[in-house]
Design a protein around this motif. Structure first.
Motif, short mmCIF file in Angstrom:
data_model
loop_
_atom_site.label_atom_id
_atom_site.label_comp_id
_atom_site.label_asym_id
_atom_site.label_seq_id
_atom_site.Cartn_x
_atom_site.Cartn_y
_atom_site.Cartn_z
N ASP A 105 1.11 -0.96 0.27
CA ASP A 105 -0.19 0.04 -0.24
C ASP A 105 1.27 1.15 0.09
OD1 ASP A 105 -2.53 1.78 0.51
OD2 ASP A 105 -2.07 1.56 2.35
N ASN A 118 -8.02 3.41 5.65
CA ASN A 118 -8.69 3.66 5.03
C ASN A 118 -8.96 2.15 4.83
OD1 ASN A 118 -7.40 5.31 3.21
ND2 ASN A 118 -5.10 4.20 2.61
N ARG A 169 -11.94 12.65 -0.28
CA ARG A 169 -10.92 11.43 -1.26
C ARG A 169 -10.92 11.51 -2.55
NH1 ARG A 169 -8.93 6.75 0.39
NH2 ARG A 169 -9.59 6.62 1.56
N ILE A 222 -5.65 12.70 3.35
CA ILE A 222 -6.00 11.23 2.31
C ILE A 222 -5.26 10.92 1.13
CG2 ILE A 222 -7.80 10.14 0.79
CD1 ILE A 222 -9.49 11.16 2.43
N ASN A 240 -3.11 9.55 -2.28
CA ASN A 240 -3.21 7.84 -3.01
C ASN A 240 -2.21 6.93 -2.79
OD1 ASN A 240 -3.61 7.41 -5.43
ND2 ASN A 240 -2.16 8.58 -6.98
N SER A 290 -6.00 2.46 -2.50
CA SER A 290 -7.22 3.60 -3.04
C SER A 290 -8.27 2.82 -4.30
CB SER A 290 -6.36 4.87 -3.36
OG SER A 290 -6.01 5.32 -2.66
N THR A 301 -5.88 11.23 -6.66
CA THR A 301 -5.68 9.46 -7.30
C THR A 301 -5.02 8.90 -8.09
OG1 THR A 301 -7.99 9.78 -8.95
CG2 THR A 301 -7.92 9.45 -6.46
#
Length: 1815
Positions: free
Chosen positions: A1020, A1330, A1375, A1384, A1386, A1390, A1431
Motif C-alpha cells: 500500500d 483506509n 477522497r 488522504i 493516493n 485507493s 488519485t
C-alpha cells in the motif's frame, strides 16, 4: 350470342368427312408456302372442319396470336405454353383425337410466328413448340415434315439471345441418335419451304399500306438471311465434307448423303443474285453459305466451276467489313480445294488483281484484323505464272511484288489514324497488323522466289528491308508500336539471314552502311539549314526509284529523328537483340551491336558526343564488353585512351552531366577489366583516381564526388578491390564534409556491403578517432551546460558537424568487420549520448529519429565482457544517480528505455556471465536490501491477518520517546523506480532464470530478497501524483506513469509467477529451504512480522489453489504443516492463542489446518467471549485476539462454503458446513451489548477523570477486531433473513443502537484514534484510516442491501439512509475531490476503496441519491470534468462514472428544472400601450459550474487537435460530453411545454450553444462508424434511451482518443434524437461548406437516421390509448419500418378520417411530409391550420412523430367536442359534413343535405322539431 357452336365438337362423336378443308387451311400441306402476304385471312374464317375440333380454350388463345400488337401475342403465347405443358396423353380422360386438329392449326400459326417482328414472340413460339412436342410424343411424327422448315428457320434466327429456344426444343424432343433421321425424313419439305422463302421481296413480305417500309425491309432481310442460314444448317447436317482431289481433272465423286441435285436448282435460280444485294447482312450470309457449298457440295462446284471462279475471286470488291470474315472463308476454301486450277478460268490481271490492289490500297476497307492475317495464305495460293510470269530466264519482271508491297504501304495511310490511336505504343494500332502482314509476305517471298530470282531478293532486302531500318533509326515519325516493330523486324531479319548465306551477307552489308543510323551528315543539325532541299531530294528519289519506304509521308520526311527518340528506339532494339542472341542468331546480332559500338566510339569527340555516350550506355547495359572487342588488344587500348581523354575533359569542363559521366566511367571500368596485366591496371587506376581527387579538392563539386563514388563502385564490380588500394585517397578528402559520406562508404565497403576498404587500416583508425572526438565534445556540452545543440548545418565551418552525419559514419563502422579498441570506445560514447537524449524531452523529438540507424548496434554485446559490463554500469549508474534528482524535477527518467537497453545488452551477449553480473548489482543495492523495513502491507490484497501492525509504531511512541524514524518519501520513490527497473529486466528473462542463478551462485538470500521486494511493489505505497506534464505533448512517458502502469498491470502477476516458479523449481523441498525457514522465523508482532506473515500466505494460497492437482495439494499442505510444526508446535493443537505472532500464524494457515483444529480455536474463542461480563476488563489484548480469530474462522468458512456450493446442493451444503450454531450466534449478539456497556462506562465522566487513557486503549486494542466482528454479525443476519426456511432475527434496540453509533463514528471519521495527535504522526495512520473506512463501508453496504435494514436497524425510516448516505458521499468526495489534500494519500489501495464506494452508491435507491446529490451538486459536476490528481490516473474513469450515476438521478427527475426564465423590463420604456416591442426574457442555468463545463471548448476539443493522447485533455473532454448527456437526459424527461425554457437558454443572446458544441465534436467523429446506442426494453418494443454508453469506456484503463471518438458519435446521435431542430440549423449553417455539409448529410443518413426512424416507428407501434382518454372516437396509429410511413386513423360514428406521414431517409434533417387521405367533416382551412401546428411542433418544439399524431388527435377531439348527431338522420356525418345548419329557436343543428331533403318531402320550410319557419 346465339346457338352454342362448340356443342358436341369434343370427343369422337364428330368425325370430319375429309381432310380437304384442312389442307386448304394449312397451305403448305398441299400447294406449298405462298408467302406471308397470304396470311391476311383470319384463322377463325377458315372452313376446315378440323378447326371446329380444336377445343374452345385453344381457339381463344389462337385468336390472340393474330392480334396486331405484340403484347397481346406475347400474352397469348405465354398462356398457350402453359396449356401445352399441362397436356397429359396418358390421362384416360384426355381425347387423343384432339391432337391432330390442334397441331394442324399450330403448324399454320407457327410458320407465321417464326418471322414475327418481335423477338420475344419468336422465342415464345419456339418454347410452345417444344412444350407441345415434348407432351404429345409420337403424335408429333405426322407433322415433322411440315414443321421442320420453320423449325430450322427459328434455330438459325440471328438475334442476340442467351438461349436458342428453338434449338433447345429440338434437342429436347429428338434424342441425338435420332436427329439425323429427322433431317433426312423432312429434308426435302424443309428445303422446299426455305426456297419459297427466298422468293420473297420487300413488297410481298407484308402489307405496305399498314406497315412502314423500314419494318418491311427489316422483315425481308431477316427472312432471307435466316432462310440462307437454315439451308446451310441443312447442308451441314445432311452431307459430309467433300473428298477433294489433288489433280486438275474434274471428278464426279461426291459423298453426299442426300440427293444434291435439289441444291442445284436453288443456286441456279437466285443464289448468286444475293451477292449483289444492298443488304450487307444478306451478302454476309450468302458468303457463308458459299463457303459451306464449296466444302460440302464439291460436285455442284465442279459442274459450274467457271462461274464459281469468277464469283469467288471477284469478291475482293466487297467493301463492307462486316462481310469479310465469310468472304475470306469462301476465297481461302475455294483456293485450298482447287489450287492453281482456281485461277485457270478467270482473267486474273483484269478481273482479280485490280480488285485485290484496290482492297489493299484502301486498308482492307476497315477489316484489318481479319484481312491482313489472310494476305499471306492468299499469297501461298497464287501460282508462279501470275507472280513471275511465263519466262524461263532469270531476268524477270518484279512488278507483282512492287504492286503488292506498294499497295500495302498505301493502305498504311488509311489504317494509321492518329486520332483513334493516339498512343504511338498502343498494341491495338491497326498498322501493327499491316506490319506483320508486310514482313511475313516479304520473308515468304524471299524464301519462295528470292532464292531462285536474284532480282526479287535484291528488291526485298536491299530496298524494302533496308528502308525499314533506315527510316526507323533516321526519321522521327513511326507508324507502328515501337516494341512490336522491332520484334517483328528483328524476327524477319533473323529468318532471312538463316535462309541462305547470300541473305546473311546482304544483311551484314546492310548494317555496315553508314546510313543505318543517324550519324550521317544528312541529319546533323548543322546540315539541316534548308529543309526544302531534303524534301525535294527525297521526292525526286521517290519518283525515279518508286522505292518508297513503308512509312514515308511527305509531311513527315522533313522531321529527322531526335536524340530522345533515337535513344528510345535503340534501347528497345538492343534489349530485344540481347533476348534473341542465341547461337543461330549470334552472327547477325553481334554484327549489329559491333557496328553501333564503333559508330558511337568514332563520334565521341565530335558534335554527337552526348548521343554517342548514351548509345554506349545502352550497349554496355545489355552486352558484355568482350563480345564487342573480340579480345583484340589494339582496339581495347585505342578505345581506352579515347575514353580517358573524354573523361578528363568532362571532369575539367565543369559542365558534365551526371548520366554522361557515369556512362564514360562504366565504359572505362569495363574496358579496364579486360586488361590482363595487374600493374597496368594499378597504373591506370592511380591516374584516373588522381584526376578525380584533384578536381574535388579544387572545386568541391558534388557531381565529381558522385562520379568518384560511381567509379569506385563500378570498378569494384569488375576488378579485385585489392588492386584499387590507395594510400593517398583518404588523405585527400575532407572527413568533416557530409557530402563525402557516400564516398567514404564506397571506400570502406564493396557493392555487396562487405567490409573491404581500399585504404590502409591506419586510415580507418583515424576516421574512428575523428568521430569519437566530435561525439565526446557534443556530449560534454550537452551534459555540463545543459544546452540544446543545433543541427550543425554550418557546413563551411569545420568545427560544426551534424549528428546525422556522425550517425551515418558510425553506422558504416559498426556494420563492418573491423575490430579495434577505438571502435569499442566509440560504441560506448554513442551509448552515453543515447542515454542522455532519451531523458531530455527537448532533445528526444529531434534527435531520437536521427539515432535510429545505429539503434541496432547500441547496447548490443561487443563480445568483450569487460566492455559489456561497463555499458551495463552506465545504465545502472545513470538510474542510481538520476532517480531522485531528475524525477523530482521534470519526471523524465525513462525506466522503460533503460530496462530495454539492459535486456538487449544481456541477450546479445549470449552467455550468463553478464546476467549474473546484473543480478549481483541488483542484490547488492543497499536500498533494495533495506526495502523490507519500508513495506506497507496492502490489507486489501492480503487480508488474511488482523493488521495489528498498524498500531505498533504508535505503541512504541507512547512507551518510548525514542521513536523509529519513517523513511523519507524521496528514498521510497527512488527505491520504487530502481526496483521497477530491475524487475522489468528480471521479468524479461523469466523468473526461472533468476531462481536458477540463485541456486547456481548458492545464494538463497536473494530469493527472499526478491520476494520481499515484490511485496513492497504490491504494498500500500503512496503512489506518485499524476504530474501536470500529462498535458504536454512530450514524447517521453513520465516516470510516474511508468510506475503506475507497472504497479497496476504487472506487479501482482509477477509476484504470483514468482511463487509458481519457486514451487516448479524446488517441488516438495521448498519448505526445507533456508530462505523459507527464514520467513517462518521472522513472523512476529510488528510490521516486519506482518510482512513475513503475508509472504507465508502467498505459499498457502498457491497450495490451496483449485488449479493444483488435489494429490499434490494435499502433499504440499502436509509438508508445510510439518515444517511449521517443528518451529511452532502449538499451532496445530488448537488450544489457545496467546500472542499476536501466534494469531498471525493461525490466521495465515487457516486454509490448510485440520477441521478439528479450527473447531477447537472456534470453541475456545466463543467460550472466552461468552464469559465476559459488563465489568470493564483490565486488559483488552486477549479479547482482541479472540475476536480476530473468530472473525477469521467465519470469513474462511464463508469462502470455502462459497467455493463448494458449486459442487453440492445448497441445502445439503448448508447443513454440512454450518459455520456457527444458532446458539453460538445468539451468544455473539449478546456480546454486542456487553461491549456497548463497556463503551458507555468508559465515556462516563468519572472513568474519564480516573483513567483518561482507557478509551484510547480500548479503541487501540479492540477497534479493528470489532470492525470485523460487526461485519460478520450483519452478514450473518443478512444470510439468515434471506433464507425463507429460517426465522428472521431482529437486532434489539440496544444492539441496533450500538451498530448505528459505531457505524456513524466510523463513517464520519470521528473515531477515537483519528482524533489523537500522537496516532496521526504514525506512519501507518493513513492505512489504518483506509481500513476503517473500507470495513465500515462494507457494513453499510450490507445493511442497505435487500431488506436488511429493517432487521438490523428496525423502526427507522429513510432518514437513516439519508444521513449515512450523506456521510458516505462526503467521505468519497473528500477522497477524490481535493487535489492538494494531504490528509488522504493516493495509495495502491485507493482503487479498492473507490470501487466499494461505487458499488455502495449503486445500491442506494434513486430517491435517496436524488436527495443526497442535491447537497453536493457543484462538487459532483466538477468531478466530471476535472482531472483527479489526488488519485491514480487509472481511477479517473471510475470517479467520473460514479459522479455521473449520482447526477443521473437528479437530471433524470422530471421535476428538476435546470433553467429559469425572467421577464426583463426596459427602463427606457414605460411599457404602457406599446405592443410593438418584443418582450425580453433572461434565462439562468441552475449552476455556473455546469454552464462553464458545457461551453468550455478551449480546454477540451481545441487542444485535442494538437495532442490526441493527452490524458488531461481526454479526461476533461469526457466530462464535457457527460454534462451534455445529462442536459439531454433532463430534456428527454420534461414535457413539451417546459422544454421551451431550456431551448431558450440554448439559444440565448444569439449564441447557438448546440451549434458550437456540434462544430467541436463532429470533426472527431469517425465518419465510417455507427454510433453506440443503448437500447432499453420498454413494453413491446425497444426504445433507445439517453443513458451514457459506459460500455465504450469500460474496456480500457485509460481514457483514449478512440474512446472520445465513440463518445462524440453517441453525443451527436442524442442531439439529433432530442434536439433535431437545432441540429437542422447547424446543418443549414454548414451548407455553404460543401465538404462539411456532405459529411454531415452522409453520416446522419447512413448511421443516425435509420436508428431514429426505427425508434420513432417503434414508439408509434407501442402506443396504446390510456384510460384517461375521454374521447369516444377510435384512434389507431401504426408505422412501417420498410416503407418509412406512419398512418393514423380517427374513427367516429362510422366515419373515418386518416392521415399519412412520410419519413425521409435523412430524418430529422428533413422533416416528414403529411398527406391527409380523408378529411371528412373538416374544412380545408382547418386542415391547413392543423398541418401548420404539426409542422411547428416538429420544426421548433422537437416533437416526435407520435407527438405530432397525438396533436392531430387532440385537435380532432376538440373539433368534434359538443357536436351532436343530426336529428333527421341521427348521424354526425352526412356526405362528409357535420351538422352546421342551426335552428335559431331550438338551437338544434342539422346537416344541410338533410334539412333540404326535409323541405322537399314535407313541402314546407319548418323546423322538424320546433316547427319554426326557417325560411
Amino acid at each position: 350470342m346465339g346457338k352454342d357452336r362448340d356443342k358436341g365438337f369434343r370427343g369422337a362423336k364428330y368425325n370430319p368427312s375429309s381432310s380437304g378443308e384442312a389442307n386448304s387451311l394449312m397451305g403448305s400441306q398441299s400447294s406449298g408456302f405462298i408467302g406471308f402476304s397470304a396470311f391476311s385471312s383470319n384463322l377463325t374464317n377458315a372452313t376446315d372442319p378440323d378447326y371446329y375440333q380444336v377445343e374452345p380454350e385453344y381457339k381463344v388463345l389462337l385468336k390472340k396470336l393474330q392480334k396486331k400488337d405484340s403484347i397481346s401475342r406475347i400474352k397469348g403465347l405465354e398462356e398457350l405454353n402453359s396449356k401445352f405443358q399441362k397436356i397429359n396423353i396418358e390421362d384416360p380422360e384426355f381425347n387423343i383425337t384432339s391432337i391432330s386438329p390442334l397441331m394442324n392449326a399450330w403448324e399454320f400459326m407457327y410458320k407465321r410466328l417464326v418471322n414475327d417482328d418481335d423477338r420475344n414472340v419468336r422465342d415464345l413460339a419456339s418454347q410452345c413448340l417444344g412444350s407441345i412436342g415434348s407432351r404429345i410424343g409420337k403424335h408429333l411424327g405426322p407433322h415433322v415434315k411440315s414443321l421442320l422448315g420453320p423449325w430450322i428457320l427459328a434455330v438459325c434466327d440471328q438475334n442476340d439471345q442467351s438461349i436458342n429456344y428453338a434449338l433447345a426444343s429440338f434437342q429436347n424432343i429428338f434424342p441425338e441418335k435420332k436427329r439425323n433421321d429427322v433431317f433426312k425424313f423432312g429434308h426435302d419439305d424443309a428445303l422446299t419451304y426455305l426456297c419459297e422463302n427466298l422468293q420473297e421481296t420487300p413488297q410481298t413480305i407484308g402489307d405496305s399500306k399498314s406497315i412502314s417500309q423500314e419494318i418491311l425491309q427489316e422483315r425481308y432481310e431477316r427472312c432471307i438471311s435466316n432462310s440462307l442460314l437454315a439451308i446451310e444448317y441443312l447442308i451441314n447436317n445432311t452431307t459430309t465434307a467433300a473428298a477433294t482431289t489433288t489433280t486438275t481433272e474434274t471428278t464426279n465423286t461426291s459423298s453426299s448423303t442426300t440427293n444434291t441435285e435439289i441444291y442445284e436448282k436453288i443456286f441456279e435460280s437466285q443464289f448468286f443474285s444475293f451477292f449483289q444485294s444492298k443488304s450487307s447482312n444478306i451478302r454476309k450470309t450468302a458468303y457463308r453459305v458459299l463457303a459451306t457449298v464449296i466444302k460440302k457440295i464439291p460436285g455442284y462446284v465442279e459442274k459450274n466451276f467457271k462461274d464459281f471462279s469468277s464469283k469467288v475471286l471477284g469478291l475482293f470488291s466487297e467493301k463492307d467489313s462486316s462481310t469479310h470474315l465469310y468472304m475470306w472463308d469462301a476465297i481461302i476454301s475455294f483456293l485450298k480445294s482447287y489450287g492453281d486450277k482456281a485461277w485457270g478460268n478467270v482473267d486474273v490481271r483484269k478481273h482479280v488483281l485490280p480488285r485485290l490492289w484496290a482492297f489493299l490500297r484502301s486498308g482492307c476497307y476497315g477489316s484489318f484484323e481479319l484481312s491482313y492475317p489472310s494476305i499471306l495464305p492468299l499469297l501461298t495460293f497464287i501460282p508462279n505464272s501470275i507472280v513471275i510470269g511465263t519466262t524461263t530466264t532469270t531476268d524477270i519482271n518484279i512488278g507483282f511484288f512492287k504492286e503488292l508491297f506498294t499497295n500495302l504501304e498505301k493502305g498504311l495511310e488509311v489504317v494509321d489514324n492518329p486520332r483513334q490511336y493516339g498512343n504511338p505504343n498502343s498494341a491495338d494500332r491497326p498498322s501493327n497488323l499491316l506490319l506483320s502482314c508486310y514482313l511475313e509476305c516479304l520473308v515468304y517471298s524471299s524464301k519462295k522466289w528470292g532464292q531462285q530470282y536474284q532480282q526479287v531478293n535484291d528488291y526485298l532486302i536491299d530496298t524494302l528491308l533496308f528502308n525499314f531500318y533506315s527510316n526507323h533509326f533516321n526519321l522521327d515519325h513511326s507508324c507502328f508500336s515501337e516494341k512490336l516493330f522491332i520484334e517483328k523486324l528483328l524476327e524477319s531479319t533473323i529468318k532471312l539471314s538463316n535462309s541462305s548465306n547470300l541473305n546473311l551477307l546482304k544483311i551484314q552489308n546492310l548494317f555496315n552502311s553508314n546510313n543505318f543510323i543517324g550519324f550521317n551528315s544528312t541529319i546533323k543539325k548543322e546540315n539541316l539549314e534548308n529543309d526544302s532541299t531534303i524534301v525535294e531530294t527525297t521526292t525526286t528519289t521517290d519518283k525515279n526509284n518508286n522505292n518508297n519506304p513503308i512509312n514515308k509521308k511527305e509531311e513527315k520526311i522533313i522531321q529527322p529523328i531526335s536524340n530522345e527518340t533515337l535513344i528510345s528506339r535503340l534501347t528497345t532494339f538492343l534489349i530485344l537483340c540481347s533476348n534473341n542472341s542465341n547461337k543461330s542468331n549470334n552472327i547477325v546480332i553481334q554484327g549489329i551491336v559491333k557496328k553501333l559500338f564503333n559508330l558511337a566510339c568514332d563520334n565521341l569527340n565530335d558534335g554527337n558526343q552526348e548521343l554517342s555516350v548514351k548509345i554506349l550506355d545502352i550497349i554496355l547495359e545489355n552486352y558484355k564488353i568482350d563480345q564487342i572487342f573480340s579480345n583484340v588488344s589494339d582496339d581495347i587500348k585505342t578505345t581506352l585512351n579515347q575514353v580517358i581523354s573524354l573523361l578528363e575533359s568532362l571532369i575539367n569542363s565543369q559542365i558534365a552531366f551526371s548520366s554522361l559521366l557515369n556512362v564514360i566511367i562504366s565504359l572505362l571500368t569495363k574496358i579496364l577489366a579486360l586488361i590482363p596485366d595487374e600493374n597496368e591496371i594499378k597504373s591506370i587506376w592511380s591516374k584516373v583516381l588522381q584526376m578525380f581527387l584533384s578536381s574535388i579538392n579544387k572545386n568541391n563539386s558534388n557531381l565529381i564526388t558522385n562520379g568518384l563514388v560511381y567509379l569506385i563502385n563500378s570498378a569494384s564490380d569488375r576488378i579485385n578491390r585489392n588492386l584499387l588500394l590507395s594510400t593517398t585517397l583518404f588523405k585527400s578528402i575532407k572527413i568533416q564534409d557530409k557530402k563525402q559520406l557516400q564516398l567514404i562508404k564506397s571506400i570502406l565497403f564493396n557493392n555487396n556491403n562487405e567490409f573491404s576498404p581500399i585504404i590502409p587500416n591506419e586510415s580507418v583508425e583515424s576516421l574512428i578517432e575523428w568521430i569519437n572526438v566530435k561525439l565526446v565534445d557534443i556530449i560534454n556540452t550537452m551534459v555540463q551546460l545543459n544546452l540544446i545543440f543545433d543541427n550543425g548545418n554550418n557546413d563551411d565551418d569545420d568545427d560544426n558537424v551534424s549528428i546525422d552525419y556522425l550517425v551515418e559514419l558510425s553506422k558504416l563502422l559498426f556494420t563492418s568487420t573491423f575490430k579495434s579498441k577505438s571502435l569499442d570506445t566509440l560504441l560506448i560514447e554513442w551509448c552515453k549520448f543515447n542515454i542522455e537524449i532519451n531523458h531530455r524531452p527537448s532533445l528526444i523529438l529531434n534527435y531520437k529519429a536521427k539515432c535510429n540507424p545505429i539503434d541496432d548496434y547500441l547496447f548490443s554485446s561487443t563480445l568483450n565482457i569487460e566492455n559489456d559490463k561497463f555499458i551495463l554500469s552506465l545504465l545502472t549508474n545513470f538510474l542510481d544517480k538520476n532517480s531522485d534528482s531528475i524525477i523530482c524535477t521534470n519526471d523524465s527518467l525513462n525506466l522503460n528505455y533503460l530496462s530495454s537497453c539492459v535486456i538487449k545488452l544481456i541477450k546479445s551477449s549470449g552467455n550468463d556471465e553478464l546476467y549474473s553480473y546484473f543480478i549481483k548489482d541488483f542484490t547488492s543495492n543497499q536500498l533494495i536490501i533495506n526495502s523490507k523495513d519500508q513495506i506497507k502491507i496492502s490489507w486489501f490484497r492480503f487480508n488474511r491477518i488482523t493488521p495489528f501492525y498498524l498500531l505498533d509504531s504508535y505503541s512504541l511512541k507512547i512507551s518510548d520517546n525514542d521513536s523509529t524514524a519513517i523513511t523519507t518519501t524521496t528514498n521510497i520513490d527512488k527505491l520504487m523506480k530502481i526496483l521497477i527497473f530491475n524487475l522489468k529486466v528480471i521479468e524479461s528473462f523469466g523468473l526461472d532464470k533468476f531462481i536458477n542463478n540463485c541456486d547456481k551462485e548458492n545464494n538463497d538470500d536473494n530469493i527472499q530478497l526478491l520476494l520481499l521486494n515484490l511485496l513492497f511493489i504490491n504494498g500500500d505505497n503512496k503512489l506518485p501524483s499524476t504530474p501536470t506534464s500529462v498535458a504536454s505533448t512530450t514524447a517521453i512517458i513520465s516516470t510516474n506513469e511508468q510506475v503506475l502502469e507497472f504497479i497496476e498491470n504487472t506487479s501482482t502477476n509477477l509476484l504470483n509467477q514468482f511463487i509458481e516458479s519457486l514451487f516448479k523449481f524446488y517441488g516438495e523441498k521448498i519448505f526445507d529451504c533456508s530462505w523459507f525457514n527464514g520467513i517462518i522465523s521472522n513472523i512476529g508482532d510488528g510490521n516486519n512480522g506482518g510482512v513475513y506473515s503475508i509472504a507465508l500466505k502467498l505459499f498457502v494460497d498457491y497450495i490451496t489453489n483449485d488449479s493444483l492437482i488435489p494429490t499434490t495439494s494435499l502433499k504440499l499442505k502436509s509438508t508445510l504443516l510439518n515444517s511449521i510444526k517443528t518451529t511452532v508446535d502449538s499451532i496445530t493443537s488448537g488450544n489457545s492463542i496467546d500472542s499476536i505472532k501466534q494469531l498471525n500464524l493461525v490466521q495465515t494457515l487457516l486454509p490448510i489446518l485440520q477441521k478439528e483444529t479450527i473447531d477447537s480455536y472456534k470453541d475456545w474463542s466463543i467460550t472466552q467471549l461468552s464469559q465476559l461480563s459488563s465489568s470493564i476488563p483490565t486488559k483488552f489484548k486477549s479479547i482482541s485476539i479472540q475476536l480476530s480469530i473468530l472473525s477469521s474462522i467465519v470469513f474462511e468458512r464463508e469462502q470455502q462454503k462459497h467455493q463448494q456450493s458449486h459442487q453440492k446442493s445448497q441445502q445439503s451444503q448448508q447443513d454440512e458446513n454450518e459455520i456457527l450454531r444458532e446458539k453460538e450466534w445468539l451468544s455473539l449478539l449478546n456480546l454486542i451489548q456487553t461491549i456497548q456497556q463497556w463503551n458507555s462506562k468508559i465515556k462516563s465522566p468519572i472513568i474519564k477523570q480516573q483513567e483518561p487513557e482507557l478509551e484510547l486503549l480500548l479503541m487501540k486494542e479492540i477497534e479493528l477486531p470489532l470492525l470485523n466482528f460487526i461485519l460478520i454479525i450483519v452478514q450473518y443476519l443478512s444470510n439468515v433473513n434471506s433464507n425463507t426456511n429460517k426465522q428472521s432475527i431482529y437486532l434489539s434496540n440496544n444492539q441496533s443502537q450500538f451498530v448505528q453509533s459505531f457505524l456513524s463514528i466510523w463513517l464520519s471519521n470521528n473515531f477515537t484514534l483519528l482524533s489523537n495527535d500522537k496516532f496521526k504522526s504514525n506512519g501507518y495512520y493513513q492505512q489504518y484510516r483506509n481500513l476503517v473506512e473500507y470495513q465500515s463501508l462494507k457494513i453499510y453496504n450490507i445493511i442497505i442491501s435487500n431488506d436488511n435494514i429493517k432487521f438490523i436497524v428496525p423502526g427507522i425510516g429513510d432518514q437513516f439512509q439519508i444521513d449515512h448516505s450523506i456521510l458516505v458521499l462526503n467521505n468519497w468526495l473528500n477522497r477524490v475531490s481535493n487535489r492538494n489534500n494531504n490528509s488522504i494519500e493516493n495509495s495502491s489501495d485507493s482503487s479498492y476503496i473507490l470501487e466499494l464506494y461505487s458499488n455502495t452508491f449503486m445500491k442506494i435507491s434513486n430517491d435517496i441519491k436524488y436527495k443526497i446529490s442535491l447537497t453536493k451538486l457543484d462538487n459532483l459536476i466538477e468531478l466530471l470534468s476535472t482531472f483527479n490528481y489526488s488519485t491514480s490516473i487509472y481511477n479517473n474513469k471510475g470517479i467520473k462514472k460514479t459522479s455521473y450515476n449520482l447526477l443521473e438521478c437528479y437530471f433524470g427527475n422530471e421535476n428538476t428544472q435546470l433553467v429559469k426564465s425572467f421577464l426583463l423590463e426596459d427602463e427606457n420604456n414605460s411599457g404602457v400601450g406599446d405592443d410593438s416591442e418584443e418582450e425580453k426574457v433572461s434565462f439562468i442555468l441552475f449552476s455556473n459550474v455546469f454552464e462553464k463545463i458545457l461551453l468550455d471548448f478551449d480546454s477540451t476539443f481545441k487542444p485535442m487537435k494538437k495532442s490526441k493522447d493527452n490524458q488531461l485533455v481526454n479526461s476533461i473532454s469526457m466530462g464535457q460530453l457527460m454534462c451534455w448527456n445529462l442536459l439531454l437526459l433532463n430534456y428527454s424527461k420534461i414535457d413539451l411545454n417546459r422544454r421551451s425554457v431550456l431551448n431558450g437558454w440554448l439559444n440565448n443572446n444569439n449564441i447557438q450553444k448546440v451549434t458550437l458544441f456540434l462544430n467541436q465534436i463532429f470533426q472527431f467523429i469517425n465518419k465510417d462508424e455507427a454510433p453506440t446506442t443503448i437500447i432499453a426494453s420498454s413494453g413491446e418494443s425497444n426504445v433507445y434511451s439517453i443513458q451514457f454508453p459506459f460500455s465504450i469506456i469500460d474496456n480500457e484503463q485509460l481514457i483514449t482518443y478512440r474512446m472520445i471518438q465513440k463518445l462524440c458519435s453517441n453525443s451527436l446521435f442524442s442531439l439529433v434524437n432530442y434536439l433535431p431542430s437545432m441540429v437542422r440549423r447547424w446543418a443549414d449553417d454548414n451548407s455553404t461548406n460543401p465538404k462539411m455539409n456532405q459529411q454531415i448529410q452522409s453520416y446522419i443518413t447512413r448511421f443516425v437516421s435509420p436508428i431514429i426512424i426505427q425508434n420513432e416507428i417503434q414508439r408509434v407501434n407501442s402506443y396504446r390509448c390510456t384510460d384517461n382518454d375521454s374521447s369516444d372516437a377510435k384512434f389507431q396509429i401504426k408505422g412501417s419500418t420498410s416503407s418509412k410511413e406512419v398512418t393514423a386513423s380517427y374513427e367516429k360514428d362510422e366515419m373515418t378520417i386518416s392521415l399519412v406521414l412520410f419519413i425521409s431517409e435523412n430524418y430529422p434533417l428533413r422533416v416528414l411530409t403529411v398527406e391527409f387521405s380523408k378529411r371528412v367533416g373538416v374544412s380545408e382551412s382547418q386542415w391547413r391550420q392543423w398541418l401548420l401546428s404539426m409542422t411547428s411542433l416538429l420544426l421548433t418544439q422537437d416533437g416526435t412523430v407520435l407527438d405530432a399524431c397525438l396533436l392531430w388527435k387532440n385537435s380532432l377531439d376538440k373539433h368534434f367536442q359538443g357536436v351532436e348527431v343530426c336529428p333527421i338522420c341521427y348521424s354526425m356525418f352526412h356526405n362528409g359534413t357535420i351538422p352546421k345548419f342551426q335552428c335559431k329557436t331550438c338551437k338544434n343543428k342539422f346537416h344541410a343535405g338533410c334539412i333540404y331533403k326535409w323541405f322537399q318531402t314535407s313541402h314546407k320550410s319548418n323546423c322538424p322539431l320546433c316547427q319554426t319557419d326557417l325560411s
